[in-house]
Design a protein around this motif. Structure first.
Motif, PDB file in Angstrom:
ATOM      1  N   GLY A 155      32.550  41.501  60.735  1.00  0.00           N
ATOM      2  CA  GLY A 155      33.936  41.242  61.120  1.00  0.00           C
ATOM      3  C   GLY A 155      34.148  41.043  62.609  1.00  0.00           C
ATOM      4  O   GLY A 155      35.112  40.369  63.005  1.00  0.00           O
ATOM      5  N   GLN A 156      33.264  41.610  63.456  1.00  0.00           N
ATOM      6  CA  GLN A 156      33.496  41.541  64.896  1.00  0.00           C
ATOM      7  C   GLN A 156      32.361  40.880  65.673  1.00  0.00           C
ATOM      8  O   GLN A 156      32.604  40.035  66.536  1.00  0.00           O
ATOM      9  N   LEU A 157      31.114  41.260  65.359  1.00  0.00           N
ATOM     10  CA  LEU A 157      29.988  40.700  66.111  1.00  0.00           C
ATOM     11  C   LEU A 157      29.674  39.267  65.699  1.00  0.00           C
ATOM     12  O   LEU A 157      29.511  38.384  66.555  1.00  0.00           O
ATOM     13  N   THR A 158      29.587  39.025  64.398  1.00  0.00           N
ATOM     14  CA  THR A 158      29.236  37.682  63.910  1.00  0.00           C
ATOM     15  C   THR A 158      30.189  36.597  64.417  1.00  0.00           C
ATOM     16  O   THR A 158      29.732  35.526  64.834  1.00  0.00           O
ATOM     17  N   LYS A 164      31.637  31.563  69.421  1.00  0.00           N
ATOM     18  CA  LYS A 164      31.666  31.451  70.876  1.00  0.00           C
ATOM     19  C   LYS A 164      30.293  31.158  71.489  1.00  0.00           C
ATOM     20  O   LYS A 164      30.139  30.222  72.276  1.00  0.00           O
ATOM     21  N   LEU A 165      29.285  31.999  71.119  1.00  0.00           N
ATOM     22  CA  LEU A 165      27.978  31.858  71.759  1.00  0.00           C
ATOM     23  C   LEU A 165      27.254  30.593  71.342  1.00  0.00           C
ATOM     24  O   LEU A 165      26.809  29.808  72.197  1.00  0.00           O
ATOM     25  N   LYS A 166      27.116  30.367  70.048  1.00  0.00           N
ATOM     26  CA  LYS A 166      26.364  29.199  69.580  1.00  0.00           C
ATOM     27  C   LYS A 166      26.979  27.882  70.048  1.00  0.00           C
ATOM     28  O   LYS A 166      26.237  26.981  70.480  1.00  0.00           O
ATOM     29  N   GLN A 209      19.621  29.947  83.789  1.00  0.00           N
ATOM     30  CA  GLN A 209      20.649  29.336  84.637  1.00  0.00           C
ATOM     31  C   GLN A 209      22.049  29.605  84.089  1.00  0.00           C
ATOM     32  O   GLN A 209      22.983  29.874  84.849  1.00  0.00           O
ATOM     33  N   LEU A 210      22.179  29.543  82.767  1.00  0.00           N
ATOM     34  CA  LEU A 210      23.480  29.812  82.140  1.00  0.00           C
ATOM     35  C   LEU A 210      23.884  31.264  82.365  1.00  0.00           C
ATOM     36  O   LEU A 210      25.069  31.566  82.536  1.00  0.00           O
ATOM     37  N   ALA A 211      22.875  32.156  82.380  1.00  0.00           N
ATOM     38  CA  ALA A 211      23.150  33.575  82.573  1.00  0.00           C
ATOM     39  C   ALA A 211      23.765  33.863  83.941  1.00  0.00           C
ATOM     40  O   ALA A 211      24.366  34.925  84.142  1.00  0.00           O
ATOM     41  N   LYS A 212      23.639  32.949  84.866  1.00  0.00           N
ATOM     42  CA  LYS A 212      24.163  33.146  86.214  1.00  0.00           C
ATOM     43  C   LYS A 212      25.640  32.769  86.325  1.00  0.00           C
ATOM     44  O   LYS A 212      26.231  32.897  87.402  1.00  0.00           O
ATOM     45  N   THR A 213      26.239  32.315  85.227  1.00  0.00           N
ATOM     46  CA  THR A 213      27.654  31.932  85.242  1.00  0.00           C
ATOM     47  C   THR A 213      28.526  33.091  84.775  1.00  0.00           C
ATOM     48  O   THR A 213      28.124  33.901  83.929  1.00  0.00           O
ATOM     49  N   ASP A 214      29.740  33.174  85.315  1.00  0.00           N
ATOM     50  CA  ASP A 214      30.678  34.225  84.929  1.00  0.00           C
ATOM     51  C   ASP A 214      31.066  34.104  83.456  1.00  0.00           C
ATOM     52  O   ASP A 214      31.246  35.118  82.768  1.00  0.00           O
ATOM     53  N   LYS A 215      31.203  32.866  83.009  1.00  0.00           N
ATOM     54  CA  LYS A 215      31.605  32.633  81.618  1.00  0.00           C
ATOM     55  C   LYS A 215      30.609  33.267  80.648  1.00  0.00           C
ATOM     56  O   LYS A 215      31.000  33.938  79.684  1.00  0.00           O
ATOM     57  N   LEU A 220      28.491  37.702  77.236  1.00  0.00           N
ATOM     58  CA  LEU A 220      27.374  38.612  77.016  1.00  0.00           C
ATOM     59  C   LEU A 220      27.874  40.052  76.931  1.00  0.00           C
ATOM     60  O   LEU A 220      27.389  40.841  76.099  1.00  0.00           O
ATOM     61  N   PHE A 221      28.841  40.381  77.785  1.00  0.00           N
ATOM     62  CA  PHE A 221      29.431  41.725  77.756  1.00  0.00           C
ATOM     63  C   PHE A 221      30.064  42.012  76.395  1.00  0.00           C
ATOM     64  O   PHE A 221      29.821  43.071  75.796  1.00  0.00           O
ATOM     65  N   GLU A 222      30.873  41.076  75.904  1.00  0.00           N
ATOM     66  CA  GLU A 222      31.531  41.273  74.600  1.00  0.00           C
ATOM     67  C   GLU A 222      30.512  41.470  73.481  1.00  0.00           C
ATOM     68  O   GLU A 222      30.635  42.381  72.654  1.00  0.00           O
ATOM     69  N   ILE A 223      29.521  40.607  73.477  1.00  0.00           N
ATOM     70  CA  ILE A 223      28.516  40.653  72.413  1.00  0.00           C
ATOM     71  C   ILE A 223      27.693  41.931  72.481  1.00  0.00           C
ATOM     72  O   ILE A 223      27.409  42.568  71.455  1.00  0.00           O
ATOM     73  N   ASN A 224      27.323  42.333  73.685  1.00  0.00           N
ATOM     74  CA  ASN A 224      26.506  43.539  73.840  1.00  0.00           C
ATOM     75  C   ASN A 224      27.275  44.790  73.415  1.00  0.00           C
ATOM     76  O   ASN A 224      26.698  45.704  72.812  1.00  0.00           O
TER      77      ASN A 224
END
Length: 255
Positions: A155-158, A164-166, A209-215, A220-224
């Motif tokens: 309900g929340q992680l998937t 969003k991520l994919k 490189q993507l990991a260096k963006t705020d977006k 990543l914070f939400e998912i973790n």
């Protein structure tokens, strides 16, 4: 036997022994009642024995399924630890500006789990057929914990991963599509791609490189957070799984 008793009654009446007749008649009635009670007792004993056998089979099957589920939960735990390791690496690269020679398998960032618990909410209904109060209560509590665990994941992680991520990974063109279509062993049961031959399905450098963006870091914070919430529920389920198996194993000795 009935004719024998009837003859005795007739003899008593013919001899005018009315008082003895009534005493005998009462004794005969009591004998019949006792016989009926004995028959009912035997019948109830047989029914209870049948019910015990059915209950024993149900508990034995549940015990086996709990063992299978335990293996599945260990797999979830292993997956979480690998994913948590990758998340930390991507955080260090993006926020702490750490320089890493390599990171974990990048496809872990989009990893999904394959749910196939044998003990689920359906067993909550089956608990109603179990007479053992301790097992029934523990089983209901256990199935509720599984429901809580699945509600967090499904309900929340998937939704975060799928919606969003994919799409973000595809938008950034991080998928090595050729490596996927040339991959011979696509095992979706446990999402282990065994014949990568050194080829990554997701561009490592592009992910760094993507990991260096705020977006990305916000996502990543939400998912973790949700992965850790899910992992917290897994630990509860594993503990209850072990307790329930020990309880059933102990109680089965009484059947």
């Amino acid at each position: 036997m009935i004719k024998f008793f009837r003859k005795i009654r007739q003899n008593l009446l013919s001899e005018g022994k009315t008082r003895k007749y009534f005493k005998y008649a009462i004794g005969e009635i009591l004998l019949v009642v006792i016989g009926i009670l004995i028959a009912l007792g035997i019948n109830n004993w047989n029914e209870n024995r049948k019910f015990k056998n059915v209950e024993k089979n149900v508990l034995t099957n549940i015990y086996k399924n709990l063992g299978t589920d335990s293996i599945q939960f260990k797999y979830y735990t292993q997956q979480f630890k690998q994913i948590e390791k990758l998340h930390l690496e991507l955080f260090k690269v993006g926020v702490d500006n750490k320089s890493l020679d390599s990171i974990s398998e990048p496809t872990l960032i989009r990893r999904s789990l394959y749910f196939k618990q044998l003990i689920n909410s359906g067993f909550g209904e089956k608990a109603e057929t179990i007479n053992n109060t301790k097992i029934k209560e523990a089983l209901i509590t256990y199935t509720r914990s599984i429901d809580d665990m699945e509600s967090i994941y499904l309900g929340q992680l998937t939704p975060l991963i799928e919606n969003k991520l994919k799409p973000l990974l595809a938008e950034e063109k991080l998928y090595n599509t050729e490596n996927w279509f040339y991959l011979k062993d696509k095992n979706f049961e446990d999402y282990s791609y065994k014949q990568l031959n050194g080829k990554n399905l997701l561009d490592k450098n592009g992910l760094i490189q993507l990991a260096k963006t705020d977006k990305f870091q916000q996502l990543l914070f939400e998912i973790n957070v949700k992965w850790n919430d899910f992992y917290t529920r897994i630990k509860i389920v594993i503990e209850e799984n072990n307790s329930l198996r020990n309880l059933i194993k102990s109680e089965l000795k009484n059947y």
